[in-house]
Design a protein around this motif. Structure first.
Motif, PDB file in Angstrom:
ATOM      1  N   TYR A 337     -11.237  12.769   3.403  1.00 15.11           N
ATOM      2  CA  TYR A 337     -10.360  13.669   4.138  1.00 15.11           C
ATOM      3  C   TYR A 337      -9.093  14.098   3.390  1.00 15.11           C
ATOM      4  O   TYR A 337      -8.319  14.901   3.904  1.00 15.11           O
ATOM      5  N   GLY A 338      -8.855  13.526   2.224  1.00 12.38           N
ATOM      6  CA  GLY A 338      -7.694  13.968   1.434  1.00 12.38           C
ATOM      7  C   GLY A 338      -6.364  13.399   1.889  1.00 12.38           C
ATOM      8  O   GLY A 338      -5.310  13.978   1.624  1.00 12.38           O
ATOM      9  N   LYS A 339      -6.396  12.255   2.605  1.00 10.24           N
ATOM     10  CA  LYS A 339      -5.125  11.613   3.005  1.00 10.24           C
ATOM     11  C   LYS A 339      -4.563  10.883   1.783  1.00 10.24           C
ATOM     12  O   LYS A 339      -5.333  10.278   1.030  1.00 10.24           O
ATOM     13  N   SER A 340      -3.265  10.939   1.594  1.00  9.33           N
ATOM     14  CA  SER A 340      -2.712  10.344   0.366  1.00  9.33           C
ATOM     15  C   SER A 340      -2.503   8.833   0.501  1.00  9.33           C
ATOM     16  O   SER A 340      -2.523   8.119  -0.489  1.00  9.33           O
ATOM     17  N   GLU A 341      -2.299   8.368   1.726  1.00 10.53           N
ATOM     18  CA  GLU A 341      -2.053   6.937   1.944  1.00 10.53           C
ATOM     19  C   GLU A 341      -3.198   6.318   2.736  1.00 10.53           C
ATOM     20  O   GLU A 341      -3.658   6.907   3.714  1.00 10.53           O
ATOM     21  N   THR A 342      -3.613   5.132   2.320  1.00 10.52           N
ATOM     22  CA  THR A 342      -4.616   4.411   3.118  1.00 10.52           C
ATOM     23  C   THR A 342      -3.920   3.311   3.919  1.00 10.52           C
ATOM     24  O   THR A 342      -2.851   2.840   3.536  1.00 10.52           O
ATOM     25  N   ARG A 343      -4.513   2.955   5.054  1.00  9.46           N
ATOM     26  CA  ARG A 343      -3.985   1.888   5.916  1.00  9.46           C
ATOM     27  C   ARG A 343      -5.168   1.204   6.557  1.00  9.46           C
ATOM     28  O   ARG A 343      -6.207   1.836   6.745  1.00  9.46           O
ATOM     29  N   PRO A 344      -5.040  -0.094   6.898  1.00  6.51           N
ATOM     30  CA  PRO A 344      -6.167  -0.745   7.563  1.00  6.51           C
ATOM     31  C   PRO A 344      -6.592   0.044   8.807  1.00  6.51           C
ATOM     32  O   PRO A 344      -5.761   0.430   9.612  1.00  6.51           O
ATOM     33  N   GLU A 345      -7.885   0.313   8.892  1.00  8.82           N
ATOM     34  CA  GLU A 345      -8.514   1.006  10.023  1.00  8.82           C
ATOM     35  C   GLU A 345      -8.157   2.487  10.142  1.00  8.82           C
ATOM     36  O   GLU A 345      -8.495   3.133  11.129  1.00  8.82           O
ATOM     37  N   ARG A 346      -7.472   3.053   9.146  1.00  7.79           N
ATOM     38  CA  ARG A 346      -7.216   4.496   9.187  1.00  7.79           C
ATOM     39  C   ARG A 346      -8.484   5.229   8.767  1.00  7.79           C
ATOM     40  O   ARG A 346      -9.166   4.819   7.826  1.00  7.79           O
ATOM     41  N   LYS A 347      -8.794   6.332   9.490  1.00 15.13           N
ATOM     42  CA  LYS A 347      -9.998   7.095   9.149  1.00 15.13           C
ATOM     43  C   LYS A 347      -9.743   7.891   7.866  1.00 15.13           C
ATOM     44  O   LYS A 347      -8.972   8.855   7.869  1.00 15.13           O
TER      45      LYS A 347
END
Ligand code: AMP
Length: 374
Positions: A337-347
């Motif tokens: 999806y092109g999100k710059s930050e990852t986080r636990p359980e983030r899609k």
């Protein structure tokens, strides 16, 4: 070139933009985060909160059609714009009913749709009382802004109530009777401007920690159940104004009864597999519906498709690894999806695998997910 404005610029917005571009539309996206998932592929982005009436108007003033990918979009502002003659779909009036999960349940109940019993609660005493009436376990739920299970607490006994209140602090709550389901099903239905209705085949959704994890299409249940699910979803959306794609989530009980969990007036995670698994994707169907085009064929492209979500597992900058090995898995397609930050359980993305044999397709989907890290 006709223009479409989308309120909200996350992954749903991104996939809507991709579908709109394929059909030749110009797209404008409103989101508070600059260069988010949808803005990266849209023709134009407007940075602003999707609750900000002036920003919503700014979008509406420069497009032919307005839609939204998020229920918390400012319903009053959208409604005022409908009053001014703007073409906004689905009708923003329904957001008021849908975005409050308790009001939604009561609305469905009033329309004769089977839902779990529920009651408003404002303090611990009322929650205890609900527990006595409904029995344990039950669900304590936030009424609003409760995406991906973040607004739910399963209360197994009276001792859990305090923790549930802490987890959902500062939010308006309600209690819902537990439904002992054997499977969860979902049906995406589209309705167009000329009243045409087309239903996507019912799917099974498998949740982990209250978040959609896997979608199996078609749902591996008897034909009469999928038929009943598809008929029920079609009946429900007749009660909602406007056009577009709606997702209906439901529980299947041991007695083969269907109990409705939730309605989303938009494209939904339970329909992502339609990009590869169906002749028309849910995103294309939505764009077709809101722009007055005829609806597309919802039939399968392969006997089975399985979608598995790529959820974040750590916090920090995105670092996609393992994708080169994905080519070895025949029938698998990955969407990031092109999100710059990852986080636990983030899609962060999803993978869809299509094929002839369900067991094999499921195994491939799990394998594909295991080799990707993000
Ligand atoms: P929700 O965000 O409220 O749709 O809930 C997320 C998930 O929690 C659902 O997909 C179910 O797996 C579970 N859940 C929600 N409500 C109930 C219920 N009344 N009974 C049993 N499980 C539930």
């Amino acid at each position: 070139m006709q223009k479409i404005g989308i309120i909200g610029g996350g992954q749903l917005g991104r996939m809507l933009v991709e579908a709109a571009k394929n059909l030749g539309f110009y797209t404008v996206v409103l989101d508070p985060t600059p260069n988010g998932p949808a803005a990266q592929v849209a023709d134009k982005e407007i940075i602003g909160d999707f609750k900000d009436a002036s920003k919503i108007k700014e979008v509406a003033d420069q497009v032919d059609f307005v839609t939204f990918e998020i229920e918390s979009a400012n319903a009053d502002a959208l409604n005022d714009l409908v009053g001014e003659g703007k073409d906004i779909n689905p009708h923003p009036k329904i957001l008021e009913t849908i975005k409050d999960k308790y009001l939604q349940k009561k609305f469905l109940e009033k329309n004769g749709i089977p839902v779990a019993d529920s009651v408003e609660v404002s303090d611990e005493e009322e929650i205890k009382k609900a527990g006595t009436v409904f029995g344990y376990p039950f669900l304590l739920k936030a009424r609003k802004d409760a995406y991906d299970g973040r607004g739910n607490a399963l209360i197994k006994n009276e001792i859990d109530i305090k923790d549930g209140i802490v987890k959902l602090k500062d939010r308006t709550l309600y209690v819902e009777k537990f439904v002992p389901f054997v499977k969860e099903l979902a049906v995406v239905v589209g309705r167009s401007k000329n009243g045409e209705v087309k239903v996507f085949p019912a799917v099974e959704t498998i949740h982990k920690n209250n978040i959609c994890h896997i979608v199996i299409s078609p749902a591996p249940v008897k034909k009469d159940i999928t038929q009943k699910a598809e008929e029920l979803a079609t009946k429900i959306i007749a009660d909602f104004k406007g056009v577009g794609v709606f997702a209906v989530e439901m529980f299947l009980t041991e007695k083969n009864e269907l109990v409705i969990n939730e309605i989303a007036p938009r494209v939904h995670n339970s329909g992502h597999h339609t990009i590869e698994g169906n002749k028309t994707s849910q995103f294309e169907q939505h764009i077709r519906a809101i722009t007055g085009m005829p609806l597309g064929d919802t039939g399968h492209t392969a006997p089975f498709s399985v979608m598995i979500n790529i959820l974040g597992e750590r916090s920090g900058e995105v670092k996609l690894e393992g994708e080169e090995k994905l080519n070895e898995i025949k029938g698998a397609t990955m969407h990031i999806y092109g999100k710059s930050e990852t986080r636990p359980e983030r899609k962060m993305g999803h993978i869809t695998v299509v094929g002839d044999d369900l067991i094999e397709v499921l195994e491939k989907a799990r394998l594909a997910r295991s080799i990707i890290s993000i």
